[in-house]
Design a protein around this motif. Structure first.
Motif, PDB file in Angstrom:
ATOM      1  N   GLN A   1      13.574  71.998  69.696  1.00 51.88           N
ATOM      2  CA  GLN A   1      13.516  71.438  71.044  1.00 51.88           C
ATOM      3  C   GLN A   1      12.170  71.836  71.640  1.00 51.88           C
ATOM      4  OE1 GLN A   1      16.072  69.624  72.439  1.00 51.88           O
ATOM      5  NE2 GLN A   1      14.898  69.278  74.292  1.00 51.88           N
TER       6      GLN A   1
ATOM      7  N   VAL B   1      14.536  80.865  71.749  1.00 49.67           N
ATOM      8  CA  VAL B   1      13.815  80.111  72.786  1.00 49.67           C
ATOM      9  C   VAL B   1      12.822  81.081  73.428  1.00 49.67           C
ATOM     10  CG1 VAL B   1      14.020  78.640  74.813  1.00 49.67           C
ATOM     11  CG2 VAL B   1      15.927  78.785  73.200  1.00 49.67           C
TER      12      VAL B   1
ATOM     13  N   ASN C   1       9.395  80.221  77.019  1.00 50.95           N
ATOM     14  CA  ASN C   1       9.724  78.993  77.740  1.00 50.95           C
ATOM     15  C   ASN C   1       9.744  79.212  79.254  1.00 50.95           C
ATOM     16  OD1 ASN C   1      10.765  76.172  77.736  1.00 50.95           O
ATOM     17  ND2 ASN C   1      12.542  77.142  78.680  1.00 50.95           N
TER      18      ASN C   1
ATOM     19  N   THR D   1      11.103  69.796  78.325  1.00 52.01           N
ATOM     20  CA  THR D   1      12.568  69.818  78.285  1.00 52.01           C
ATOM     21  C   THR D   1      13.048  70.261  79.654  1.00 52.01           C
ATOM     22  OG1 THR D   1      12.614  70.374  75.921  1.00 52.01           O
ATOM     23  CG2 THR D   1      14.588  70.878  77.193  1.00 52.01           C
TER      24      THR D   1
ATOM     25  N   TRP E   1      18.124  71.713  78.512  1.00 50.23           N
ATOM     26  CA  TRP E   1      18.305  73.066  77.954  1.00 50.23           C
ATOM     27  C   TRP E   1      19.776  73.446  77.924  1.00 50.23           C
ATOM     28  CZ3 TRP E   1      15.065  74.830  74.824  1.00 50.23           C
ATOM     29  CH2 TRP E   1      13.687  74.751  75.021  1.00 50.23           C
TER      30      TRP E   1
END
Ligand SMILES: [Zn+2]
Length: 197
Positions: A147, A170, A173, A183, A188
């Motif tokens: 992603q 992740v 971010n 995103t 998310w």
């Protein structure tokens, strides 16, 4: 699935009394899958000590790079398996990060920044680019879905599923970036729904 954190710091390695508990190395997470595959998430300075362990094995090493910032690649020249003759090293890179990321990884081994040049390595370093399809790494029973990160320069997150156990990585971010997010918040929430770790 066994998850071990070998590096959790950002920007630069931070040794000292204040980082003893969680360690002072930059990004690197090792995931040992039930099928025996070794996944290495990012190659910050934490990958050095992991390399001592993986050098005891002969199976392929699978490295998934989230992005090319220095704290995520700077440990690669110190990763013992790359000095093992004919050891297979698969480096998985999202095309969203592009070939630039691969050249960033190897250009730090150009003889100027580091004495050993990438082209002189005795191991087999295979770049594996993955394009617009969502899976970055896939084997029977294992799915790694990426992603896009909200992060300057871009990058990708990983959601790893093996036989119903799921973790997500992740890093770096921003939930509320200054510009248009790669995103958004709802995406998310959807991407991470049901993750165990
Ligand atoms: Zn970064």
């Amino acid at each position: 699935m066994v998850i071990t954190f070998h590096g959790v710091r950002g920007s630069t390695a931070t040794p000292g009394p204040f980082t003893v508990k969680y360690g002072g190395n930059t990004s690197c997470v090792h995931i040992e899958l039930d099928n025996g595959d070794d996944l290495v998430l990012d190659a910050g300075t934490g990958i050095r000590m992991l390399g001592k362990k993986l050098a005891q094995k002969s199976t392929p090493v699978n490295i998934l790079l989230s992005h090319g910032h220095w704290d995520h690649i700077q440990g690669y020249p110190f990763f013992d398996p790359i000095y093992q003759p004919d050891r297979d090293i698969h480096v998985y890179i999202s095309l969203q990060s592009g070939r630039k990321l691969l050249s960033t990884l190897f250009s730090q081994m150009d003889g100027t920044h580091f004495p050993v040049r990438a082209e002189d390595l005795p191991s087999n370093n295979f770049p594996k680019f993955r394009g617009i399809e969502s899976e970055l790494y896939e084997r029977e029973g294992i799915h790694v879905v990426k992603q896009p990160l909200n992060h300057p320069g871009g990058g990708v997150a990983f959601r790893i599923n093996e036989n119903g156990a799921t973790c997500a990585y992740v890093t770096d971010n921003e939930l509320d970036p200054p510009g248009k997010p790669a995103t958004n918040y709802d995406q998310w929430v959807n991407y991470l729904h049901g993750v165990d770790v």
